[in-house]
Write a protein that holds these residues in place. Structure first.
Motif, PDB file in Angstrom:
ATOM      1  N   TYR A 362      -4.379  -7.437   6.676  1.00  0.00           N
ATOM      2  CA  TYR A 362      -4.789  -8.402   7.699  1.00  0.00           C
ATOM      3  C   TYR A 362      -4.781  -7.782   9.110  1.00  0.00           C
ATOM      4  CZ  TYR A 362      -4.107 -12.103   4.147  1.00  0.00           C
ATOM      5  OH  TYR A 362      -4.170 -12.894   3.019  1.00  0.00           O
ATOM      6  N   ASP A 363      -5.007  -6.502   9.207  1.00  0.00           N
ATOM      7  CA  ASP A 363      -5.084  -5.772  10.491  1.00  0.00           C
ATOM      8  C   ASP A 363      -3.743  -5.640  11.203  1.00  0.00           C
ATOM      9  OD1 ASP A 363      -7.895  -5.557  10.183  1.00  0.00           O
ATOM     10  OD2 ASP A 363      -8.163  -7.558  11.041  1.00  0.00           O
ATOM     11  N   VAL A 364      -2.644  -5.915  10.527  1.00  0.00           N
ATOM     12  CA  VAL A 364      -1.326  -5.784  11.168  1.00  0.00           C
ATOM     13  C   VAL A 364      -1.066  -4.331  11.547  1.00  0.00           C
ATOM     14  CG1 VAL A 364       1.172  -6.029  10.839  1.00  0.00           C
ATOM     15  CG2 VAL A 364      -0.374  -7.802   9.994  1.00  0.00           C
ATOM     16  N   GLY A 365      -1.465  -3.401  10.694  1.00  0.00           N
ATOM     17  CA  GLY A 365      -1.249  -1.983  10.978  1.00  0.00           C
ATOM     18  C   GLY A 365      -1.899  -1.518  12.265  1.00  0.00           C
ATOM     19  N   GLU A 366      -2.944  -2.216  12.702  1.00  0.00           N
ATOM     20  CA  GLU A 366      -3.662  -1.824  13.909  1.00  0.00           C
ATOM     21  C   GLU A 366      -2.886  -2.123  15.188  1.00  0.00           C
ATOM     22  OE1 GLU A 366      -7.525  -3.539  13.967  1.00  0.00           O
ATOM     23  OE2 GLU A 366      -8.160  -2.610  12.077  1.00  0.00           O
ATOM     24  N   ILE A 367      -1.887  -3.013  15.104  1.00  0.00           N
ATOM     25  CA  ILE A 367      -1.121  -3.351  16.316  1.00  0.00           C
ATOM     26  C   ILE A 367       0.356  -3.021  16.165  1.00  0.00           C
ATOM     27  CG2 ILE A 367      -2.715  -5.204  16.970  1.00  0.00           C
ATOM     28  CD1 ILE A 367      -0.492  -7.179  15.936  1.00  0.00           C
ATOM     29  N   CYS A 368       0.723  -2.308  15.124  1.00  0.00           N
ATOM     30  CA  CYS A 368       2.138  -2.052  14.846  1.00  0.00           C
ATOM     31  C   CYS A 368       2.438  -0.554  14.780  1.00  0.00           C
ATOM     32  CB  CYS A 368       2.537  -2.728  13.536  1.00  0.00           C
ATOM     33  SG  CYS A 368       4.292  -2.554  13.134  1.00  0.00           S
ATOM     34  N   ASP A 369       3.404  -0.114  15.588  1.00  0.00           N
ATOM     35  CA  ASP A 369       3.857   1.278  15.543  1.00  0.00           C
ATOM     36  C   ASP A 369       4.986   1.474  14.541  1.00  0.00           C
ATOM     37  OD1 ASP A 369       2.048   2.104  17.479  1.00  0.00           O
ATOM     38  OD2 ASP A 369       3.410   1.566  19.131  1.00  0.00           O
ATOM     39  N   GLY A 370       5.580   0.371  14.102  1.00  0.00           N
ATOM     40  CA  GLY A 370       6.636   0.456  13.103  1.00  0.00           C
ATOM     41  C   GLY A 370       6.053   0.510  11.701  1.00  0.00           C
ATOM     42  N   ARG A 371       6.918   0.342  10.723  1.00  0.00           N
ATOM     43  CA  ARG A 371       6.486   0.367   9.323  1.00  0.00           C
ATOM     44  C   ARG A 371       6.028  -1.028   8.910  1.00  0.00           C
ATOM     45  NH1 ARG A 371       9.003   0.031   3.940  1.00  0.00           N
ATOM     46  NH2 ARG A 371      10.861  -0.801   4.980  1.00  0.00           N
ATOM     47  N   VAL A 372       4.917  -1.104   8.201  1.00  0.00           N
ATOM     48  CA  VAL A 372       4.424  -2.375   7.670  1.00  0.00           C
ATOM     49  C   VAL A 372       4.621  -2.373   6.160  1.00  0.00           C
ATOM     50  CG1 VAL A 372       2.461  -3.929   7.417  1.00  0.00           C
ATOM     51  CG2 VAL A 372       2.700  -2.565   9.508  1.00  0.00           C
ATOM     52  N   LYS A 373       5.549  -3.200   5.703  1.00  0.00           N
ATOM     53  CA  LYS A 373       5.834  -3.301   4.273  1.00  0.00           C
ATOM     54  C   LYS A 373       5.025  -4.463   3.692  1.00  0.00           C
ATOM     55  CE  LYS A 373       9.529  -4.124   0.909  1.00  0.00           C
ATOM     56  NZ  LYS A 373      10.981  -4.434   0.726  1.00  0.00           N
ATOM     57  N   ILE A 374       4.221  -4.181   2.681  1.00  0.00           N
ATOM     58  CA  ILE A 374       3.376  -5.204   2.064  1.00  0.00           C
ATOM     59  C   ILE A 374       4.017  -5.706   0.772  1.00  0.00           C
ATOM     60  CG2 ILE A 374       1.087  -5.755   1.180  1.00  0.00           C
ATOM     61  CD1 ILE A 374       1.056  -4.954   4.102  1.00  0.00           C
ATOM     62  N   VAL A 375       4.148  -7.026   0.656  1.00  0.00           N
ATOM     63  CA  VAL A 375       4.621  -7.655  -0.579  1.00  0.00           C
ATOM     64  C   VAL A 375       3.546  -8.651  -1.015  1.00  0.00           C
ATOM     65  CG1 VAL A 375       6.404  -9.034  -1.690  1.00  0.00           C
ATOM     66  CG2 VAL A 375       7.021  -7.453   0.162  1.00  0.00           C
ATOM     67  N   ARG A 376       2.994  -8.442  -2.198  1.00  0.00           N
ATOM     68  CA  ARG A 376       1.946  -9.347  -2.692  1.00  0.00           C
ATOM     69  C   ARG A 376       2.531 -10.290  -3.739  1.00  0.00           C
ATOM     70  NH1 ARG A 376      -3.521  -8.286  -1.532  1.00  0.00           N
ATOM     71  NH2 ARG A 376      -3.830  -6.406  -0.270  1.00  0.00           N
ATOM     72  N   LEU A 377       2.218 -11.588  -3.570  1.00  0.00           N
ATOM     73  CA  LEU A 377       2.686 -12.608  -4.511  1.00  0.00           C
ATOM     74  C   LEU A 377       1.489 -13.238  -5.219  1.00  0.00           C
ATOM     75  CD1 LEU A 377       5.399 -14.546  -2.437  1.00  0.00           C
ATOM     76  CD2 LEU A 377       5.711 -12.576  -3.954  1.00  0.00           C
ATOM     77  N   ASP A 378       1.728 -13.685  -6.451  1.00  0.00           N
ATOM     78  CA  ASP A 378       0.704 -14.404  -7.206  1.00  0.00           C
ATOM     79  C   ASP A 378       0.604 -15.813  -6.621  1.00  0.00           C
ATOM     80  OD1 ASP A 378      -1.098 -15.346  -9.023  1.00  0.00           O
ATOM     81  OD2 ASP A 378       0.351 -15.589 -10.658  1.00  0.00           O
ATOM     82  N   ALA A 379      -0.224 -15.946  -5.614  1.00  0.00           N
ATOM     83  CA  ALA A 379      -0.291 -17.203  -4.862  1.00  0.00           C
ATOM     84  C   ALA A 379      -1.633 -17.291  -4.162  1.00  0.00           C
ATOM     85  CB  ALA A 379       0.840 -17.255  -3.836  1.00  0.00           C
ATOM     86  N   HIS A 380      -1.906 -18.449  -3.548  1.00  0.00           N
ATOM     87  CA  HIS A 380      -3.012 -18.574  -2.615  1.00  0.00           C
ATOM     88  C   HIS A 380      -2.444 -19.118  -1.316  1.00  0.00           C
ATOM     89  CE1 HIS A 380      -3.148 -22.920  -3.387  1.00  0.00           C
ATOM     90  NE2 HIS A 380      -3.247 -22.653  -4.682  1.00  0.00           N
ATOM     91  N   HIS A 381      -3.270 -19.204  -0.288  1.00  0.00           N
ATOM     92  CA  HIS A 381      -2.756 -19.492   1.051  1.00  0.00           C
ATOM     93  C   HIS A 381      -2.020 -20.824   1.127  1.00  0.00           C
ATOM     94  CE1 HIS A 381      -2.538 -18.829   5.368  1.00  0.00           C
ATOM     95  NE2 HIS A 381      -2.972 -20.066   5.577  1.00  0.00           N
ATOM     96  N   HIS A 382      -2.458 -21.817   0.366  1.00  0.00           N
ATOM     97  CA  HIS A 382      -1.883 -23.152   0.510  1.00  0.00           C
ATOM     98  C   HIS A 382      -0.659 -23.408  -0.362  1.00  0.00           C
ATOM     99  CE1 HIS A 382      -5.693 -23.912   2.594  1.00  0.00           C
ATOM    100  NE2 HIS A 382      -5.029 -24.843   3.220  1.00  0.00           N
TER     101      HIS A 382
END
Length: 402
Positions: A362-382
């Protein structure tokens, strides 16, 4: 965003205090066997008025222009009920045009179905009553003293977590997460009297409430993620450590979704209203809602239709509460679309995403100098903060706090 501004002006001047009570005697809902088709509305009106042809009726002229008296109004109301099973108030008929009546009848074909049927809400991992309660909180008033609320009963022996509400919602949405946290939790939510404008101003209010802390823990879902990011940017030079958790959102998530909707139609007011209703009718397709609202003639009619939709899940929904909620939602949506981070995050970020998301981060890496840890869940937005997914997120947060 002129359309939303127009909506603001309309709602601010809307007089919703008058109540009109009317009654009518329903004609038997039967039709002669020999009848092969329904009479058109224009034919019904022409017959009642004694006109030679329906072509003599101007689509936009009120019935009062044709000298329709009270008995004729009753007859017309009964005939429409008999032919189309649609109730038209006798008191409203004199001010209504042929176009108005056609619209009301057409809307019957596009009724919003009960989207909370068994096969829809089970995937949320909580009961139907809990889902409806959390959805309907969108419609509830927000007094000023509810800006920052305590979300659990955990003792203050660990650094607290601060949760930012999704657009227009209360922080009650996080209940399945906050109830399992080892640390205390507080929530920020918009209030009816809040005059804050931009994301920067709203985040500044939150930062002042958080105060000077050595460790600051922030969590934001959807719109709340935007506020969490900006709050982190404002306090990162003062805090020793910031733990930032974003749930299925970022600074670009909302603008990108709105732009995708605008490709379907450039009508901003309709898109804002349809997006709002989509938050109420969780499993209803955005395009279905948009199409229903687009058949309304004006803003007034769209709000009336939104009230009707909302009453599918909240029978006591009032027009006043819905319009206040809609304004709160529209203002938040606008500032989220306009927001661009002015600096970069220096902290690490944990981004919890739905597994079906096509974006990498979601473009978080573009504004973050720290580490971005991604966790994916079996879900949808709602459903990502509900039930078992909420419990999974609580476990993730507790591990960060250790």
């Amino acid at each position: 965003m002129a359309d939303v501004k127009d909506l603001d002006i309309f709602l601010a001047n809307r007089d919703d205090t008058a109540t009109v009570v009317s009654s009518l005697i329903l004609a038997p809902n039967t039709k002669p066997e020999e009848k092969s088709r329904k009479e058109s509305v224009s034919e019904i009106i022409a017959n009642i008025l004694g006109l030679k042809t329906a072509s003599e009726i101007v689509e936009t002229s009120p019935m009062s222009k044709y000298g329709m008296d009270s008995l004729m109004c009753i007859e017309l109301s009964q005939k429409i009920m008999q032919e189309y099973d649609v109730a038209v108030s006798v008191d409203d008929v004199p001010q209504m045009s042929l176009q108005d009546m056609k619209r009301i009848i057409a809307m019957k074909k596009f009724n919003v179905v009960d989207v909370y049927a068994k096969d829809n809400y089970e995937d949320y991992g909580v009961s139907k009553s809990q889902i409806l309660k959390r959805v309907c909180d969108l419609l509830q008033p927000r007094p000023e003293n509810s800006f920052c609320v305590k979300l659990n009963d955990t003792k203050e022996n660990l650094s607290p977590w601060f949760f930012f509400a999704a657009l227009g919602r209360s922080t009650y949405l996080y209940e399945d997460i906050t109830s399992l946290l080892a640390a205390p939790a507080y929530g920020f939510q918009a209030t009816d009297g809040d005059t804050s404008g931009s994301i920067v101003e709203r985040a500044n209010k939150c930062a002042k409430e958080i105060g000077n802390r050595r460790i600051v823990n922030l969590v934001g879902f959807s719109f709340g993620a935007v506020l969490a990011i900006e709050t982190a940017l404002q306090i990162q030079t003062e805090a020793e450590k910031i733990n930032l958790v974003l749930i299925d959102s970022s600074h670009t998530f909302i603008p990108q979704r709105i732009k995708a909707h605008l490709k379907h139609s450039g009508h901003m007011e309709l898109n804002v209203m349809a997006t709002y209703v989509r938050e109420l009718l969780l499993n209803r397709d955005f395009r279905d809602i948009f199409n229903v609202l687009s058949r309304c003639l004006n803003t007034n009619d769209r709000i009336d239709e939104m009230v009707r939709m909302a009453r599918k899940i909240s029978p006591d929904c009032s027009r006043i509460n819905l319009t206040k909620s809609l304004l709160r939602f529209a203002k938040g949506l606008k500032v989220a679309i306009d927001y661009v981070p002015a600096s970069r995050l220096t902290c690490d970020v944990t981004l919890v995403m739905q597994s079906r998301a096509q974006s990498k981060d979601y473009d978080v890496g573009e504004i973050c100098d720290g580490r971005v840890k991604i966790v994916r869940l079996d879900a949808h937005h709602h459903n990502i903060v509900f039930g078992k997914r909420g419990r999974q997120i609580a476990k993730i947060i507790n591990n960060i706090g250790e």
